[in-house]
Design an enzyme around this catalytic site. Sequence first.
Site, PDB file in Angstrom:
ATOM      1  N   HIS A  98      -5.498  -1.886  -4.603  1.00 51.30           N
ATOM      2  CA  HIS A  98      -5.871  -0.718  -3.808  1.00 51.30           C
ATOM      3  C   HIS A  98      -6.763   0.201  -4.607  1.00 51.30           C
ATOM      4  O   HIS A  98      -6.443   0.545  -5.739  1.00 51.30           O
ATOM      5  CB  HIS A  98      -4.614   0.032  -3.344  1.00 51.30           C
ATOM      6  CG  HIS A  98      -3.805  -0.772  -2.373  1.00 51.30           C
ATOM      7  ND1 HIS A  98      -2.677  -1.463  -2.736  1.00 51.30           N
ATOM      8  CD2 HIS A  98      -4.013  -1.043  -1.063  1.00 51.30           C
ATOM      9  CE1 HIS A  98      -2.209  -2.111  -1.681  1.00 51.30           C
ATOM     10  NE2 HIS A  98      -2.996  -1.876  -0.650  1.00 51.30           N
TER      11      HIS A  98
ATOM     12  N   LYS B 278     -12.214  -4.353   8.572  1.00 51.00           N
ATOM     13  CA  LYS B 278     -12.030  -5.168   7.365  1.00 51.00           C
ATOM     14  C   LYS B 278     -13.047  -6.289   7.281  1.00 51.00           C
ATOM     15  O   LYS B 278     -13.750  -6.595   8.253  1.00 51.00           O
ATOM     16  CB  LYS B 278     -10.622  -5.745   7.331  1.00 51.00           C
ATOM     17  CG  LYS B 278     -10.277  -6.623   8.530  1.00 51.00           C
ATOM     18  CD  LYS B 278      -8.880  -7.217   8.407  1.00 51.00           C
ATOM     19  CE  LYS B 278      -8.566  -8.088   9.622  1.00 51.00           C
ATOM     20  NZ  LYS B 278      -7.351  -8.876   9.464  1.00 51.00           N
TER      21      LYS B 278
ATOM     22  N   HIS C 213      -8.052  -1.714   0.611  1.00 49.50           N
ATOM     23  CA  HIS C 213      -7.093  -2.771   0.312  1.00 49.50           C
ATOM     24  C   HIS C 213      -7.863  -4.059   0.024  1.00 49.50           C
ATOM     25  O   HIS C 213      -8.836  -4.354   0.705  1.00 49.50           O
ATOM     26  CB  HIS C 213      -6.182  -3.071   1.501  1.00 49.50           C
ATOM     27  CG  HIS C 213      -5.572  -1.850   2.151  1.00 49.50           C
ATOM     28  ND1 HIS C 213      -4.263  -1.517   1.991  1.00 49.50           N
ATOM     29  CD2 HIS C 213      -6.119  -0.891   2.949  1.00 49.50           C
ATOM     30  CE1 HIS C 213      -4.000  -0.413   2.676  1.00 49.50           C
ATOM     31  NE2 HIS C 213      -5.106  -0.006   3.277  1.00 49.50           N
TER      32      HIS C 213
ATOM     33  N   GLN D 168       1.227 -11.657  -2.986  1.00 51.26           N
ATOM     34  CA  GLN D 168      -0.154 -11.245  -2.805  1.00 51.26           C
ATOM     35  C   GLN D 168      -0.777 -10.773  -4.124  1.00 51.26           C
ATOM     36  O   GLN D 168      -0.125 -10.074  -4.885  1.00 51.26           O
ATOM     37  CB  GLN D 168      -0.223 -10.098  -1.807  1.00 51.26           C
ATOM     38  CG  GLN D 168       0.233 -10.498  -0.418  1.00 51.26           C
ATOM     39  CD  GLN D 168      -0.372  -9.609   0.635  1.00 51.26           C
ATOM     40  OE1 GLN D 168      -1.559  -9.718   0.949  1.00 51.26           O
ATOM     41  NE2 GLN D 168       0.433  -8.730   1.178  1.00 51.26           N
TER      42      GLN D 168
ATOM     43  N   CYS E  56       0.803  -1.224   0.000  1.00 58.92           N
ATOM     44  CA  CYS E  56       0.000   0.000   0.000  1.00 58.92           C
ATOM     45  C   CYS E  56       0.836   1.273   0.000  1.00 58.92           C
ATOM     46  O   CYS E  56       0.547   2.190  -0.771  1.00 58.92           O
ATOM     47  CB  CYS E  56      -1.010  -0.020   1.143  1.00 58.92           C
ATOM     48  SG  CYS E  56      -0.542  -1.000   2.563  1.00 58.92           S
TER      49      CYS E  56
ATOM     50  N   ARG F 224       8.245 -11.202   4.831  1.00 53.79           N
ATOM     51  CA  ARG F 224       8.015 -11.012   6.263  1.00 53.79           C
ATOM     52  C   ARG F 224       8.919 -11.949   7.047  1.00 53.79           C
ATOM     53  O   ARG F 224       9.033 -13.126   6.732  1.00 53.79           O
ATOM     54  CB  ARG F 224       6.533 -11.263   6.599  1.00 53.79           C
ATOM     55  CG  ARG F 224       5.648 -10.224   5.923  1.00 53.79           C
ATOM     56  CD  ARG F 224       4.183 -10.382   6.247  1.00 53.79           C
ATOM     57  NE  ARG F 224       3.418  -9.433   5.423  1.00 53.79           N
ATOM     58  CZ  ARG F 224       2.095  -9.423   5.327  1.00 53.79           C
ATOM     59  NH1 ARG F 224       1.380 -10.295   5.999  1.00 53.79           N
ATOM     60  NH2 ARG F 224       1.500  -8.537   4.551  1.00 53.79           N
TER      61      ARG F 224
ATOM     62  N   ASP G 297      -2.620  -8.352  -4.765  1.00 53.83           N
ATOM     63  CA  ASP G 297      -3.016  -7.176  -3.998  1.00 53.83           C
ATOM     64  C   ASP G 297      -3.697  -6.137  -4.883  1.00 53.83           C
ATOM     65  O   ASP G 297      -3.451  -6.059  -6.079  1.00 53.83           O
ATOM     66  CB  ASP G 297      -1.755  -6.559  -3.389  1.00 53.83           C
ATOM     67  CG  ASP G 297      -2.047  -5.831  -2.096  1.00 53.83           C
ATOM     68  OD1 ASP G 297      -3.208  -5.830  -1.670  1.00 53.83           O
ATOM     69  OD2 ASP G 297      -1.105  -5.258  -1.520  1.00 53.83           O
TER      70      ASP G 297
END
Lengths: 614, 614
Positions: free
Chosen positions: A350, A431, A477, A346, A299, A328, A348
């Site tokens: 946005h 979320k 997200h 991911q 993000c 991570r 991902d």
Amino acid sequence: MSEQDNLHPMRHSLAHIMATAVQRLWPDAKFGVGPVVENGFYYDIDLGEQKVSESDFKKIEKEMRAVINKDFAFERFELPVDEAIAWARDNNQPYKEELLNDLKRAGTTVAKDLDAAELGLAANGESQVELVSFYKNGDFTDLCRGPHVESTGKVGAFKLMRVAGAYWRGKEGNPQMQRLYGVAFATKEELDQYLTMLEEAKKRDHRKLGQTLDLFLFSDMVGSGLPMFTPRGTVLRDELAAFSNQLRQRSGFQKVWTPHMTKKELYEASGHWAKFGDELFLVKSQETSDELVLKPMNCPHHTRIYASQQRSYRDMPVRYLETTTDYRDEKTGELGGLNRVRALTQDDSHVFCRPDQIEVEINGLMAAAAELYSTVGMDLRVRLSYRDDSDAYLGDPELWETAQGQLKAAVLSNGLNYFEQEGEAAFYGPKIDFMATDAIGREHQVATVQLDFVQPDRFGLSYIAEDGSATTPVMIHCALLGSIERFLSVYIEHTAGRFPVWLAPEQVRLITVNQEADTLAFAEEVRRQAFDMGLRLTVDNSNESVGKKIRAAELYKIPYTVVIGEKEIGGGPLTPRVRSDMAVKEGEAGSAAVADFLQTVATEAKTRVSKSSF
Amino acid sequence: MSEQDNLHPMRHSLAHIMATAVQRLWPDAKFGVGPVVENGFYYDIDLGEQKVSESDFKKIEKEMRAVINKDFAFERFELPVDEAIAWARDNNQPYKEELLNDLKRAGTTVAKDLDAAELGLAANGESQVELVSFYKNGDFTDLCRGPHVESTGKVGAFKLMRVAGAYWRGKEGNPQMQRLYGVAFATKEELDQYLTMLEEAKKRDHRKLGQTLDLFLFSDMVGSGLPMFTPRGTVLRDELAAFSNQLRQRSGFQKVWTPHMTKKELYEASGHWAKFGDELFLVKSQETSDELVLKPMNCPHHTRIYASQQRSYRDMPVRYLETTTDYRDEKTGELGGLNRVRALTQDDSHVFCRPDQIEVEINGLMAAAAELYSTVGMDLRVRLSYRDDSDAYLGDPELWETAQGQLKAAVLSNGLNYFEQEGEAAFYGPKIDFMATDAIGREHQVATVQLDFVQPDRFGLSYIAEDGSATTPVMIHCALLGSIERFLSVYIEHTAGRFPVWLAPEQVRLITVNQEADTLAFAEEVRRQAFDMGLRLTVDNSNESVGKKIRAAELYKIPYTVVIGEKEIGGGPLTPRVRSDMAVKEGEAGSAAVADFLQTVATEAKTRVSKSSF
């Protein structure tokens, strides 16, 4: 009381019954704690030099059944804490004595390292403990908060599963005890069902299938938690990501690209550094003094792209999509197969939008998630994760309130099966988590949609509103698959590696009956045709028997296998062998001309139908 | 002597002529060195407190032309070194004096910090210098090895370009001199051509176009050398990578996936750690003591995938393809736009093959490279890079010999324009570098094909040969685009941002004449159709004039712009405006029904034809 509600006291009672049996078999046994866990219970025991092994389970279970058959009542009584301590000392139960002393000294704060309920303690209220409750069944007594079932005969069906080492109170350096695990259900049928599921899960273990189906691997030289994907595994990754992207691209999401590294300043600005700084991989430049880190999420990078242009209310929403790998710093001990990795890719996305666009955007994402999980054959359930009253959350509480309401409205209007949970939100916003149930009944957390009122503000993002004022956008997200690696760990087990045609690394394998020139030429011509149609078709023209070649194709769970002999080369129809799990509708099986057969497979792949019953 | 061969003495003579002019204008000028450089020449001068600026160029050029018009002969003479030193002292040229003293003291070893030829010194042989040569043109004398043109009138066309600070002998702390640069060519036409090219290159600067076309960006928070790509730029990346992959997938390459990080052990095994360890980004885990690094290349990871299965001679070649980002710790000062980045995405591939398969594999890769560069409209030239006699190379010299022969054979059989160069090989094997010439005549190094006899051996890779023995495979590294970022820096300037349809981020833009419901509905319907066909079509329905909307589309260099008015909505044909550089063949321009127009664009994209003349 429903059967489900009754499961907890049943399982807890079985912990006492197991302890009863252990004490009868090993009278010197010293007991730690014996709580209820998912699907069952355990008890920590200390037999000194002796060790319980799986070969003792039969003996212990027999003794437990004897206790059950006697149908002893569970009798509750209470003692002042000092008398309870004396009881523990008299009965040579030093672990219980330690717990009781702690309880006496600190009241319920003993629960700091282990939950008071798990300790089997009667923690009566918040302050000084005065009375401690005990339960007695026949010749066995244990201090315990309860509740229990009425008598030992009312405990349903159980089975001891395993024994493992466990430090007393979970602390290294403390005495090592043995933790005896059992599972328990209200009925024999439910227990059997659970044990069958476990058997099935073992057969489907994605780490094993990853190897036998040649999908992915780990290497000691590369390091734990860092999987590598073979050509077969890469097909799964790429096809899943492409589908997930397509579901969003058609509603206006556009792909972007960002590097895997950044100066840590980016996360100082976003607020992640203060929260998660110690979970990041730090990167050291040998050429400069730059303080860099690997990105654990995307993000903040995407805000930089948003901020690179002046935006107007007419440009909104701006929707970015990026399938990219985040890093991570997971502890090595917590890594396992693809389920938990240090390199997680991911799918991902946005959205940067106006406040009035939130609900429409979330609706679209939820429709995409619903389509994805229906396509892969998993049932979805939705968790609305809200903030709690702790100080773990950033941003204006009023904005939180509004946002949570909007999420719920969107869920309701989608008619999704949902539940709400406080304290599960991300630090920057509430979320929606999607929980998918796999073919053997296990539920997994998969997709998420997260609202974010904090980051746009921290990064000073804006758009020019209709009235000319600079206004802060809202961020949404969303990852549909979540981590592709984790999704694959679930999906491989869900399908047992029997992938539908659109995902199958090899969709069709041709098996030649011989290695003569015209056979090879025919097979090569079909392979070329299939490649041009975007199909994954391979040829096995090795010098082996047809039977052996068919078995080899079966090992890889290839949807269609076609034997190529004289008839086929002469222009006769192909007669594909269909993978046994695949439902063949009337008219679909049987023979077909080459072009027709390839077209059927291409359509099956394109429409992503699944003929499998996993 | 050809004109090209004559360029060097011409440029060198111009350096003297420039010095002559400077000395006439500033009689106290002290001179450093005045060598030939690419496209021209420079001279380092010291005018004490005075500084030359670009506003002096006219004056200097005028004086140079006066010298040229006199057509002074360049007269060579020699002096013993001590007399030369006396000459320098008498003429108040301390820099020349220093050089001559060094030369006297150390013979040619003075050349250690600056090339002897560049110093304009007559370094006669390897040992003690006895005579020093001078060149005299009219009233100006300079010590110089030559050669020069016959006389000052024979120097072709020149232009002074810039002046910049330069430390004497390149050493910080030494006096700062001024370096006057000029360019020179044999003819006025060639000079003008070069100056036009420079002008054009400036207009095409990819950093500028990257901004005006909204393709990529950098952020101080993320760090230098770490570009991010907007939706438009990501289309370029993805389409280029997909094409490059497709050219290899059709001959059997398969995509794999590996993480961006590894334990450094992997590079200790490969030999990269010892060679390049200090060019890597080091990664620190805060949870474990793992010593990790970011991958600067992908071959060692790919060897792990190869090694994960037993391979037989029948399985060979094994061909892996991975477009993935590598990280290299470039010095910040060396970073510039996309040309040199710290995050470089390679369209990498590795073949593991039997020695008898090398030539066929290389032929295939060269054909792929030839098709790619012909499609993007660039001429290719090939450099065969061999080892030299230094100890910088690993592996058996005999294997090197064989490998170099095979590369050359493959190049010859492909009929490619090539040249050979020693000392340019990678440390693990010889290679083929592809040099592409862009639309304004600049040559860039792009694709590479590298042989590798070292890594398979170091990693103990093997396959079971026909005779049952474990045999070491050969590795072939290849990237067709090279680094996608660097390729883009070249390609954006090559096309000046006028991308062909297959690469254009927006292929078609519809411009509505108004914002009425039926106009919007029609535009949306066309957009949906185009999306389903895989086209990138956008709609500009903003409340601006048609003229303004057309100009906006032109700024983004969109291939086709279509105005949507009453006629079009009523079913009339579309009349696309075609980007001005695109050659429109007869019958292609003009009106077309919606479906036909979209089909024409789709075909143009699919076949990757380029109608542009850059």
